[in-house]
Design an enzyme around this catalytic site. Structure first.
Site, PDB file in Angstrom:
ATOM      1  N   LYS A 102     -49.044  -6.905 -16.544  1.00 50.97           N
ATOM      2  CA  LYS A 102     -48.740  -7.896 -17.574  1.00 50.97           C
ATOM      3  C   LYS A 102     -48.044  -7.193 -18.731  1.00 50.97           C
ATOM      4  O   LYS A 102     -48.616  -6.298 -19.366  1.00 50.97           O
ATOM      5  CB  LYS A 102     -49.999  -8.590 -18.071  1.00 50.97           C
ATOM      6  CG  LYS A 102     -49.704  -9.619 -19.160  1.00 50.97           C
ATOM      7  CD  LYS A 102     -50.970 -10.055 -19.876  1.00 50.97           C
ATOM      8  CE  LYS A 102     -50.603 -10.852 -21.132  1.00 50.97           C
ATOM      9  NZ  LYS A 102     -51.788 -11.133 -21.965  1.00 50.97           N
ATOM     10  N   GLY A 190     -54.121 -18.409 -27.237  1.00 50.69           N
ATOM     11  CA  GLY A 190     -54.327 -19.575 -28.087  1.00 50.69           C
ATOM     12  C   GLY A 190     -55.357 -20.568 -27.607  1.00 50.69           C
ATOM     13  O   GLY A 190     -55.773 -21.443 -28.366  1.00 50.69           O
TER      14      GLY A 190
END
Length: 269
Positions: A102, A190
């Site tokens: 990632k 988030g």
């Protein structure tokens, strides 16, 4: 019905929930939360978590054996393409040639918003070096398409700032990205609670990655279970196809044929 699996870089996963391994009180809690979430892919910040680089300290590899979980080393804490590439080369060495990673290149330590020019630069270099890159990015459909063209294997736009728990602030941009790229699209950053995860999946995202939403909950294990259910429910709702919204139009939820009218009642009386 065929199995509804998440496919990333040619590998199938039954869970569409990816979970980070940071911010827990210890590796025992990390393991318990990951198990409760049902996640098969776990992210690890190479600069912050020991996976063998510190031989005299407890290793995450013991708590979450790579034989059972797919590791996704990430570049959290990197602010340049050079730092990110260097970090993932170290991860590949520590994990015996592991190439699924990632990428995140941050713009500043306050917002942790992605630095997209550096992200694109790092993505191109990593793909050229044989890495399979899942990439954290802004919710910009043009940038997402550029990352797809660079050879990334998954696009991971933020829902809102990392660790903010603000949920999905711009669903319209997420939908544009989903429509324009052929790669898996996973919301990254988030998410604050289960409804956020469900909404992401209902929009058509292929998966959700989270860390703080679980680790910072009052009961991380219970929240991990809630997130598992939310991702599954959101995915099923997306596949089922929701009813259309009808503004200013009421429609009865039950059939009206065969109802006894007031006139009939009067006649019968």
């Amino acid at each position: 019905m065929a199995a509804d699996t998440l496919i990333i870089a040619g590998k199938s996963f039954s869970s569409r929930l990816l979970v980070g391994t940071g911010k827990y009180k210890d590796f025992a809690q990390t393991r318990a939360a990951i198990e409760a979430s049902g996640a098969e892919i776990v992210t690890v910040a190479i600069r912050r978590t020991n996976i063998g680089q510190n031989p005299n300290e407890p290793s995450l590899l013991d708590a979450l054996p790579p034989s059972r979980f797919t590791y996704l080393p990430n570049t959290a804490g990197c602010y340049s393409a050079d730092d990110a590439v260097r970090t993932l080369c170290l991860a590949r060495e520590l994990l015996d040639g592991h190439d699924l990673v990632k990428l995140e290149v941050l713009g500043d330590p306050q917002s942790l918003y992605p630095n997209m020019p550096e992200t694109l630069k790092a993505a191109s270099r990593l793909v050229g070096d044989g890495f399979k890159v899942m990439v954290y990015c802004s919710d910009d459909p043009i940038q997402a398409k550029m990352l797809e063209d660079a050879g990334c294997v998954a696009i991971m736009p933020l829902a809102s700032l990392i660790g903010s728990g603000m949920g999905i602030l711009n669903p319209w941009n997420l939908q544009l990205i989903i429509e324009r790229v052929a790669l898996p699209v996973l919301v990254d950053a988030g998410v604050g609670t289960a409804s956020d995860a469900a909404i992401a999946m209902e929009l058509g995202c292929d998966g959700v990655l989270m860390n703080t939403a679980i680790a910072a909950a009052r009961d991380p294990i219970l929240m991990a279970r809630a997130m598992k259910k939310a991702v599954e429910a959101g995915r099923e709702a997306y596949l089922a196809g929701r009813m259309p919204k009808k503004f200013y139009t009421a429609a009865p939820s039950s059939p009206i044929e065969g109802l006894i009218s007031s006139a009939q009642n009067t006649k019968a009386a």
